[in-house]
Design a protein around this motif. Structure first.
Motif, PDB file in Angstrom:
ATOM      1  N   TYR A  56      -6.977  -1.391   3.191  1.00  0.00           N
ATOM      2  CA  TYR A  56      -6.245  -0.204   3.617  1.00  0.00           C
ATOM      3  C   TYR A  56      -5.903   0.736   2.459  1.00  0.00           C
ATOM      4  O   TYR A  56      -5.672   1.919   2.675  1.00  0.00           O
ATOM      5  N   GLY A  57      -5.869   0.197   1.253  1.00  0.00           N
ATOM      6  CA  GLY A  57      -5.418   1.000   0.125  1.00  0.00           C
ATOM      7  C   GLY A  57      -6.511   1.672  -0.668  1.00  0.00           C
ATOM      8  O   GLY A  57      -6.376   2.843  -1.050  1.00  0.00           O
ATOM      9  N   VAL A  58      -7.635   0.970  -0.927  1.00  0.00           N
ATOM     10  CA  VAL A  58      -8.632   1.504  -1.854  1.00  0.00           C
ATOM     11  C   VAL A  58     -10.050   1.469  -1.304  1.00  0.00           C
ATOM     12  O   VAL A  58     -10.992   1.809  -2.019  1.00  0.00           O
TER      13      VAL A  58
ATOM     14  N   VAL B 215       0.833  -1.207   0.000  1.00  0.00           N
ATOM     15  CA  VAL B 215       0.000   0.000   0.000  1.00  0.00           C
ATOM     16  C   VAL B 215       0.866   1.254   0.000  1.00  0.00           C
ATOM     17  O   VAL B 215       0.616   2.200  -0.757  1.00  0.00           O
ATOM     18  N   MET B 216       1.915   1.284   0.838  1.00  0.00           N
ATOM     19  CA  MET B 216       2.716   2.505   0.961  1.00  0.00           C
ATOM     20  C   MET B 216       3.603   2.745  -0.246  1.00  0.00           C
ATOM     21  O   MET B 216       3.936   3.889  -0.545  1.00  0.00           O
ATOM     22  N   VAL B 217       3.963   1.693  -0.986  1.00  0.00           N
ATOM     23  CA  VAL B 217       4.848   1.856  -2.138  1.00  0.00           C
ATOM     24  C   VAL B 217       4.062   2.060  -3.429  1.00  0.00           C
ATOM     25  O   VAL B 217       4.475   2.854  -4.288  1.00  0.00           O
ATOM     26  N   VAL B 218       2.925   1.393  -3.582  1.00  0.00           N
ATOM     27  CA  VAL B 218       2.201   1.408  -4.851  1.00  0.00           C
ATOM     28  C   VAL B 218       1.016   2.373  -4.835  1.00  0.00           C
ATOM     29  O   VAL B 218       0.837   3.179  -5.759  1.00  0.00           O
ATOM     30  N   LEU B 219       0.188   2.302  -3.808  1.00  0.00           N
ATOM     31  CA  LEU B 219      -1.082   3.026  -3.830  1.00  0.00           C
ATOM     32  C   LEU B 219      -0.988   4.440  -3.259  1.00  0.00           C
ATOM     33  O   LEU B 219      -1.511   5.393  -3.851  1.00  0.00           O
TER      34      LEU B 219
ATOM     35  N   ALA C  11       1.974   6.553   8.828  1.00  0.00           N
ATOM     36  CA  ALA C  11       0.755   6.136   9.525  1.00  0.00           C
ATOM     37  C   ALA C  11       0.477   4.656   9.277  1.00  0.00           C
ATOM     38  O   ALA C  11       0.089   3.917  10.195  1.00  0.00           O
ATOM     39  N   LEU C  12       0.675   4.220   8.042  1.00  0.00           N
ATOM     40  CA  LEU C  12       0.453   2.810   7.720  1.00  0.00           C
ATOM     41  C   LEU C  12       1.457   1.916   8.433  1.00  0.00           C
ATOM     42  O   LEU C  12       1.103   0.836   8.923  1.00  0.00           O
ATOM     43  N   VAL C  13       2.710   2.350   8.489  1.00  0.00           N
ATOM     44  CA  VAL C  13       3.735   1.543   9.144  1.00  0.00           C
ATOM     45  C   VAL C  13       3.415   1.369  10.624  1.00  0.00           C
ATOM     46  O   VAL C  13       3.477   0.256  11.174  1.00  0.00           O
ATOM     47  N   LEU C  14       3.062   2.469  11.301  1.00  0.00           N
ATOM     48  CA  LEU C  14       2.757   2.374  12.729  1.00  0.00           C
ATOM     49  C   LEU C  14       1.546   1.482  12.967  1.00  0.00           C
ATOM     50  O   LEU C  14       1.532   0.680  13.904  1.00  0.00           O
ATOM     51  N   ASN C  15       0.545   1.599  12.120  1.00  0.00           N
ATOM     52  CA  ASN C  15      -0.615   0.729  12.257  1.00  0.00           C
ATOM     53  C   ASN C  15      -0.233  -0.733  12.033  1.00  0.00           C
ATOM     54  O   ASN C  15      -0.708  -1.626  12.742  1.00  0.00           O
TER      55      ASN C  15
END
Length: 528
Positions: free
Chosen positions: A249-251, A90-94, A271-275
């Motif tokens: 989480y992404g879409v 999610v963090m790299v692509v979306l 935020a995604l990493v901490l979650n």
């Protein structure tokens, strides 16, 4: 419930409404209302995302599953194993594309990349599925509130849904995020308080472990879920869970709206990493609470007799009712309300955002968007509360399958966005065809194979079928104009650059995934 308990609950609810009213004064546009002016700190967004996952049904259902449900136990932890890897995708692509475009509804991306029709139809799919799920979730949460407070069910629905609608309508995304932070604090306090009392009553950690059936301590069910009838197969969770979490989480607007509210792309990624790091410990805390209260139930017949065989989810509410002192009961009920509202507020805000941006604002213009947004939120809130009041006995069967409904849609939905970002030839008509065929195949599998195919596999089949249909169909149509692709796609070079820029966070998530898998494997081997 004593008067002191009610004072604690009323104080918590009053504080929530006051905080929302304070945030309402700072809103000047729809962007303020729906994405907090893109100024919310990443750590608060992470906690808000985490709070959304911690529903009242999780607070009640996971401990009951671990302690009492036939075939249950620590296999629930398998749900979490693929989350860190999904966060990497999610963090790299979306996130770089969706947050980089500055959209409010993720379905705006589909119009920029494809056409208006693709945006509208997929937004309609989201609104219908999420609206139904939210109404059922409110009904299920109200059942828990009813047991915990003694209120009639309809008043429990009105209390839980009404408070959420009021503060969400007034405060928008800022209210959602900051009340989620407060609600997460209350929830964690409730877990700690409840677990500490259960720890003392059961005789400590060694006694809790000794009281368990060894099968409940095994965190892995070594099965794949294809023709073996497994209840919680490892490989079904590994494969299907990865797709489910990337899509969710992404879409899915209810979650992606948090990352769209971050100050920048980097903030959304953090935020995604901490979650991704905090969710497993939270689930582990729920599981530990289940083991502790389950041990209490074995030693104290009063608790065991208070939980009927057909309502095992009453384990935690009955424990609170029987063994917590006055005041502490109020705190735990406030924690249950916090869990319920933190899930409902995100769904309500996302339904409103998609409705306004995808259907209302194009007709009224941005000048009237803020006021219209509040009205849309209020209308959706009243609709959901009304549905929850009438769903009645229908909900008992729907609640059991609510996660399966998501699995029908998440694969095809992810395929639409993934093809748009990664395939420069993808076209709108082919995307719609892919989503329709992917959903049809999943419905066919659900109706024909039933228990012979574990439902998490539908995420895979939906993604693969929708992607193949989109890829083939797009090559039968003229390619898109180059101007249509600006800022909406990623090539291999851009992906590698994104990986290189976030290699520290990616390494952290990979390490955490290995640690989670190692713990689950150790428990599985130890008990196996």
């Amino acid at each position: 419930m004593s008067p002191l308990d009610w004072w604690v609950i009323c104080g918590y609810l009053a504080g929530t409404l006051g905080l929302s009213a304070w945030f309402a004064r700072r809103q000047t546009s729809a962007a303020d209302y729906y994405v907090g002016g893109r100024s919310l700190p990443w750590w608060a967004l992470a906690i808000s995302i985490l709070a959304t996952q911690s529903s009242a049904n999780s607070f009640i259902g996971i401990p009951a599953y671990v302690a009492l449900v036939q075939g249950g136990g620590l296999t629930w932890l398998q749900y979490e194993l693929m989350l860190p890897l999904a966060m990497i995708v999610v963090m790299v692509v979306l996130v770089p594309v969706l947050r980089g475009l500055g959209v409010i509804s993720v379905y705006e991306y589909l119009e920029r990349r494809f056409d208006r029709r693709t945006r509208v139809w997929l937004s309609v799919v989201f609104l219908l599925s999420r609206g139904l799920a939210t109404g059922v979730a409110l009904y299920a949460a109200a059942l828990v509130v009813q047991v915990s407070t003694g209120l009639p069910l309809h008043w429990a629905i009105v209390l839980t849904g009404g408070i959420t609608v009021i503060y969400d309508t007034m405060g928008g995304m800022r209210a959602v995020v900051w009340t989620d932070v407060a609600q997460m604090t209350v929830l964690l306090g409730g877990i700690v308080l409840c677990a500490s009392i259960a720890w003392d009553m059961s005789g400590g950690g060694a006694a809790i472990i000794a009281a368990q059936d060894p099968a409940r301590l095994a965190a892995i069910e070594w099965a794949h879920g294809v023709g073996d009838g497994a209840r919680a197969p490892l490989w079904g969770f590994v494969a299907g869970g990865l797709v489910l979490y990337i899509s969710y989480y992404g879409v899915d607007q209810s979650q992606a709206q948090r990352t769209l509210s971050a100050i920048n792309v980097s903030g959304a990624q953090r935020a995604l990493v901490l979650n991704g790091i905090l969710r497993f410990p939270l689930t582990l805390a729920y599981a530990g609470l289940g083991l502790a209260i389950g041990a209490v139930a074995l030693k104290h017949p009063a608790l065991r007799d208070a939980v009927p065989a057909n309502r095992l989810d009453l384990l935690v509410p009955r424990f609170i009712e029987l063994y917590l002192p006055s005041g502490a009961r109020g705190l735990l009920v406030a924690a249950i309300l916090a869990a319920a509202m933190s899930s409902l507020d995100s769904a309500l805000n996302s339904l409103s955002a998609a409705t306004l941006r995808d259907f209302v604002e194009p007709r009224i213009g941005p000048a009237k968007a803020l006021r219209a947004g509040r009205w849309v939120t209020l209308i959706w809130g009243l609709t959901i509360v009304g549905f929850a009041l009438t769903v009645g006995g229908l909900a008992s069967s729907v609640v059991e399958g609510i996660n399966r409904i998501g699995a029908l849609f998440y694969g095809p939905l992810l395929a639409a966005f993934a093809c748009g970002i990664l395939d420069r030839r993808a076209r709108g008509p082919a995307v719609l065809a892919g989503v329709a065929v992917g959903l049809a195949i999943n419905l066919l599998l659900a109706s024909t194979l039933g228990a012979n195919l574990f439902w998490m596999w539908w995420n895979i089949t939906g993604l693969l079928v929708a992607t193949v249909v989109t890829w083939v169909g797009s090559r039968l149509i003229a390619p898109p104009q180059p101007a249509q692709l600006l800022g909406t796609t990623l090539d291999a070079q851009a992906l590698w650059r994104g990986v290189s820029q976030q290699k520290g966070l990616i390494t952290l998530l990979l390490g955490w995934a290995v640690a989670m898998g190692g713990l689950a494997l150790w428990l599985g081997v130890r008990q196996g």
